[in-house]
Every structure is written in C-alpha cells, then in structure tokens.
Scaffold this active site. Sequence first.
Site, PDB file in Angstrom:
ATOM      1  N   SER A 133      16.609  -1.712 -27.311  1.00 14.63           N
ATOM      2  CA  SER A 133      16.974  -0.322 -27.550  1.00 14.63           C
ATOM      3  C   SER A 133      17.881  -0.239 -28.767  1.00 14.63           C
ATOM      4  O   SER A 133      18.707  -1.118 -28.992  1.00 14.63           O
ATOM      5  CB  SER A 133      17.707   0.225 -26.316  1.00 14.63           C
ATOM      6  OG  SER A 133      18.519   1.327 -26.686  1.00 14.63           O
ATOM      7  N   LYS A 150      19.333  -3.481 -23.232  1.00 12.16           N
ATOM      8  CA  LYS A 150      17.969  -3.133 -22.827  1.00 12.16           C
ATOM      9  C   LYS A 150      16.931  -4.138 -23.293  1.00 12.16           C
ATOM     10  O   LYS A 150      17.000  -4.673 -24.391  1.00 12.16           O
ATOM     11  CB  LYS A 150      17.586  -1.750 -23.382  1.00 12.16           C
ATOM     12  CG  LYS A 150      18.245  -0.580 -22.687  1.00 12.16           C
ATOM     13  CD  LYS A 150      17.884  -0.447 -21.202  1.00 12.16           C
ATOM     14  CE  LYS A 150      16.479   0.003 -20.947  1.00 12.16           C
ATOM     15  NZ  LYS A 150      16.277   1.430 -21.133  1.00 12.16           N
ATOM     16  N   LYS A 167     -18.799   8.526 -34.581  1.00 10.52           N
ATOM     17  CA  LYS A 167     -18.288   7.247 -35.080  1.00 10.52           C
ATOM     18  C   LYS A 167     -16.762   7.165 -35.012  1.00 10.52           C
ATOM     19  O   LYS A 167     -16.201   6.135 -34.660  1.00 10.52           O
ATOM     20  CB  LYS A 167     -18.803   6.998 -36.499  1.00 10.52           C
ATOM     21  CG  LYS A 167     -20.283   6.610 -36.479  1.00 10.52           C
ATOM     22  CD  LYS A 167     -20.905   6.566 -37.841  1.00 10.52           C
ATOM     23  CE  LYS A 167     -21.127   7.957 -38.421  1.00 10.52           C
ATOM     24  NZ  LYS A 167     -22.019   8.819 -37.585  1.00 10.52           N
ATOM     25  N   GLU A 175       3.655  -0.453 -21.521  1.00 10.43           N
ATOM     26  CA  GLU A 175       3.708   1.018 -21.550  1.00 10.43           C
ATOM     27  C   GLU A 175       2.661   1.570 -22.517  1.00 10.43           C
ATOM     28  O   GLU A 175       2.021   2.600 -22.262  1.00 10.43           O
ATOM     29  CB  GLU A 175       5.111   1.486 -21.948  1.00 10.43           C
ATOM     30  CG  GLU A 175       6.125   1.198 -20.849  1.00 10.43           C
ATOM     31  CD  GLU A 175       7.562   1.414 -21.303  1.00 10.43           C
ATOM     32  OE1 GLU A 175       7.797   2.120 -22.282  1.00 10.43           O
ATOM     33  OE2 GLU A 175       8.458   0.856 -20.647  1.00 10.43           O
ATOM     34  N   THR A 231       0.896  -1.165   0.000  1.00  7.45           N
ATOM     35  CA  THR A 231       0.000   0.000   0.000  1.00  7.45           C
ATOM     36  C   THR A 231       0.934   1.215   0.000  1.00  7.45           C
ATOM     37  O   THR A 231       2.032   1.137   0.582  1.00  7.45           O
ATOM     38  CB  THR A 231      -0.921   0.051   1.240  1.00  7.45           C
ATOM     39  OG1 THR A 231      -0.103   0.215   2.400  1.00  7.45           O
ATOM     40  CG2 THR A 231      -1.748  -1.205   1.391  1.00  7.45           C
ATOM     41  N   HIS A 232       0.543   2.281  -0.655  1.00  8.54           N
ATOM     42  CA  HIS A 232       1.426   3.454  -0.807  1.00  8.54           C
ATOM     43  C   HIS A 232       2.757   3.073  -1.453  1.00  8.54           C
ATOM     44  O   HIS A 232       3.765   3.735  -1.210  1.00  8.54           O
ATOM     45  CB  HIS A 232       1.689   4.132   0.538  1.00  8.54           C
ATOM     46  CG  HIS A 232       0.440   4.449   1.316  1.00  8.54           C
ATOM     47  ND1 HIS A 232      -0.194   5.672   1.271  1.00  8.54           N
ATOM     48  CD2 HIS A 232      -0.308   3.666   2.137  1.00  8.54           C
ATOM     49  CE1 HIS A 232      -1.257   5.636   2.045  1.00  8.54           C
ATOM     50  NE2 HIS A 232      -1.360   4.435   2.578  1.00  8.54           N
TER      51      HIS A 232
HETATM   52  N1  ARG Z   1     -22.999  11.161 -42.202  1.00  8.74           N
HETATM   53  C1  ARG Z   1     -24.015  11.488 -41.233  1.00  8.74           C
HETATM   54  C2  ARG Z   1     -23.565  11.071 -39.838  1.00  8.74           C
HETATM   55  O1  ARG Z   1     -22.672  10.317 -39.750  1.00  8.74           O
HETATM   56  C3  ARG Z   1     -25.282  10.811 -41.582  1.00  8.74           C
HETATM   57  C4  ARG Z   1     -26.508  11.562 -41.193  1.00  8.74           C
HETATM   58  C5  ARG Z   1     -26.654  12.791 -41.973  1.00  8.74           C
HETATM   59  N2  ARG Z   1     -27.938  13.366 -41.776  1.00  8.74           N
HETATM   60  C6  ARG Z   1     -28.194  14.612 -42.167  1.00  8.74           C
HETATM   61  N3  ARG Z   1     -29.360  15.052 -42.003  1.00  8.74           N
HETATM   62  N4  ARG Z   1     -27.237  15.367 -42.678  1.00  8.74           N
HETATM   63  O2  ARG Z   1     -24.075  11.532 -38.866  1.00  8.74           O
END
Ligand code: ARG
Length: 475
Positions: free
Chosen positions: A282, A288, A330, A295, A160-161
Amino acid sequence: MSEPTTHALWGGRFRQGPDPRFWALNASLAVDQRLGRYDARASRAWAQALGRAGVLTPSEVEALTQGLARIEAEFAQGTFPFAESDEDIHTAIERRLKELVGEPALKLHTGRSRNDQVVTAFRLWMREAIDVLAHDVRDLMQALLTRAEADQNVLVPGYTHLQQAQPILLAHLWMAHFWAFARDRERLADTRARVNVLPLGSGALAGTTLPIDRAALAHALGFAAPTPNSWDAVADRDFAAEFLFVAALIGVHLSRLAEQIILFNTREFGFITLDDRFSTGSSLMPQKKNPDGFELARGKAGTLIGLLTGLLATLKGLPSAYDKDLQEDKDAVFRAFDTLHRLLPVVADSLRTLHVHADRTAQALDPATLATDLADYLVERGVPFREAHRLVGQLVQRAEALGVGLHELPLHELQAVHPAFQADVYERALDPRAVLARRDVLGGTAPRRLREQLTQARLLLEEPGPFGPEPQPEP
Ligand code: ARG
C-alpha cells in the site's frame, strides 16, 4: 487516420471520397492488423487455387506467392509498412502486394470477397490462439496438481455456505479447481473443431463462379473441411461467441479460485501467505500486503463476461449474411485472448509460490464438523439416520452449553443420548484423520482416493489433445 486519396478496393462508383470522421469510424486496421500473417497465408493459398482453376498463369501465381511470402515475413519481423489509406488489413496487404509485384496483385481478389476473406483469416488466427490458451490452461492445471501433491496431508475445514462443514484435505480442494479447468480445456478442444472449417470460396455470400476446388484449398490451409453453405459461411460468428463463452467460463473459474485464495490469505483465516513476488503493498499503510493478482483475476472475469454478452447482442439482430456490425467481433475476441494469456501464467505461478500454514488450518477446524461422523457412528449401529441426526444435534447443543468441543464430551454424556455410543467412538468418529480416511468412496477426500485422483490427473495432463504440440508465438 486521414482521408485517403484513392479507394483502391471500391472507389469506382464514387464521386467523392469519404468524410474523414466517417473514414476513421469505418477503418478497422488498428484492430485487424493483428490478422496480417494469417490473411497473407490465406491469400497465398487463394492465389494457388486461382492458378489451379486456370484463372492465373503459373508466372502470376509465382509472383503472388513470392510477394505474399515476403509480406508474411514483414509481419513476422514487424516491418510491414502501413499506409494512411489502408482501410483494413486486407486493403493494406493488397496495396503492399501491388508495390512488390505490380500487375498480378490486381488479379488476386478475383472470385473473392472481403467477407469470406476476413472470416478465413480470423479462423486461422483463432486456431492458434486456442492452442496457446490450451497450453496456458494446462500449465495452470499442472500448478494445481503440484500444489495438491505438496498439500496431500494438510487438513482443512471444508466449507458450505462459508460455514465449516466437514474436514477435508487441502489437496482435495486444489483438485476441485483442477477439474474445472480440465473441462475448460475440453471446451477449447470442442471449439477448435468448429473453428477449423474453411469459409474461403464463399465469395460475398453466394459462392464464386470460378471452378475452385475448396476441399483442396481447405487442405492447403490445414482446415478439416470447407463450409457447406456460402451464406452461412460469411455470416457465422458462432465460433467467436463460443470462444468468448469458453474464455468467460475460464474467467469465472479463475475468479472462484481467486476468491478462495483471497479469503484464505486474510489474517482471519491465515491459511496461506502469498509470495512477495505476487503481492503488492500500500502507498499509505506500510504493513499491507495485498493479493492484487487474484483480485484482478476476479475483476477481469466480469470484463470477460461482458465481452461475450456484447458479441451475442451484436449478433442477435443481424438479418443478412455479412453486415459491418460483424467487424466488432475481433476486438472482443482479441481482448479476451489477451486478458487470459496475461492472467493464466500469473495465477499458475502465484499458486506454485504460495505458502500453506498447515498448523493453522488444523487449528481452525471446528470439532463440530465431526457431527456427521458421529451420526454415521449411530447409523452403523442400527439407528435410522434421521433419528441419529436429531440426537447428535442435541450433543452439539450440549457441548456448546458445557463450553467444550464435540470430541471432548465425556462418554456418559454421549450415552445419555444413546446407549449405542461406546469408547471406540473417539477414535472412529471424533478424530478428523480417521473420518477423512472413511470418506473412501470414488471421488472422496480419503487419502487413498485422493492418490487415485492424482494419478488420474497426471494421466490426463499427458494427453496432448487436438492442440498444436508447442505453444505458438503469440498470435
Ligand atoms: N474490416 C472488415 C471486418 O473486419 C472486413 C470485411 C469487410 N467487408 C465488407 N464488405 N465491407 O469485418
């Protein structure tokens, strides 16, 4: 991407095409082409729903179904032909469908918006991505469990610590990390349930005028239910934030494990040696051997946290249903997935192949870590704990002054501090193996309790959870 010649999706009210630099900024194909298979699958279900609603004739539905099946196959084989004018994956698929089946392709978007379309494809993708990650996490848990089974008798100082605290079994430490990942797997299951609802049919924000049976549509795509509010359905990215949170927490758990390994792998600790296959050298120093994999695990945790906070910051100011800001979702989610899907198997196999130096861990144990047990010895003989604590503190000082280990103090030195000390103190309280065995509480490090823990862990790994049975091909 150059300026398109036609704007098939929305060009009707425009006199001029977009500036090419704006077009390059606006287009999301480079990122969202990964949704191709999922968008085609959702579109196929939509075409069939339009057929059931009487909007498309059976032959139109048939043409669209076949065209979209072909497109799905093209994505699976990596042969889908993208065009310069494709703004995003939805545009690309609609354009390709027109090439394949002609006229009916122009009817597919009836009653649908890219707003409900994109989030449907994204949820389909994420459902599979979660299954893949759940499998990766399970494999890491398996590696930790195998490690724990192998290291059941290895005595190590517990810290601990970052100061030696009490003796524990190395297996107990591996299992401490196991349970953190077990909770992550539960979190993936929880997130999956909230991912698994269908937005399609919500239109741009208000729902569609067509008589679409959304429950049947949900069923066709394997979703548990349709979303209850069309506005929320297109605006909600909670599932993406949740995914990123779970990913960030897995990253944090990997980072903490990595830090432990990096320390134990130093010459100063010398507790473990990493396998050559999971170490680097290395360019300058021939001697090394560096723990770069761990890491990177520690470093990438920082990136994963950044992806989560980035999306939360994007979401917090959005007033209305769909805004283009949401297109940022996304990239963050794909990067988090890719990071973990690369990292987890490397960490698992690095653990499987590392070498433990049990002689070294036992030697490293400072006898002063038995002080708690010495105090407990007095407590068992009626001394109040606070008093016992103080008396043993004096013995620690005394041992230091004499330059011996706590276990080497002669009995008369112990008795000078309290007469309750008897000859059995050496085997009861000053032998690390004996004191380990006495941590015999549920969840404790006693070998018997550890075996219970291992059994519990093995049973847990047999539970499939709500995930797909096999890891899917990489989404
Ligand atoms: N490429 C857009 C996205 O990934 C799709 C939806 C676009 N919709 C719109 N009304 N421009 O969010």
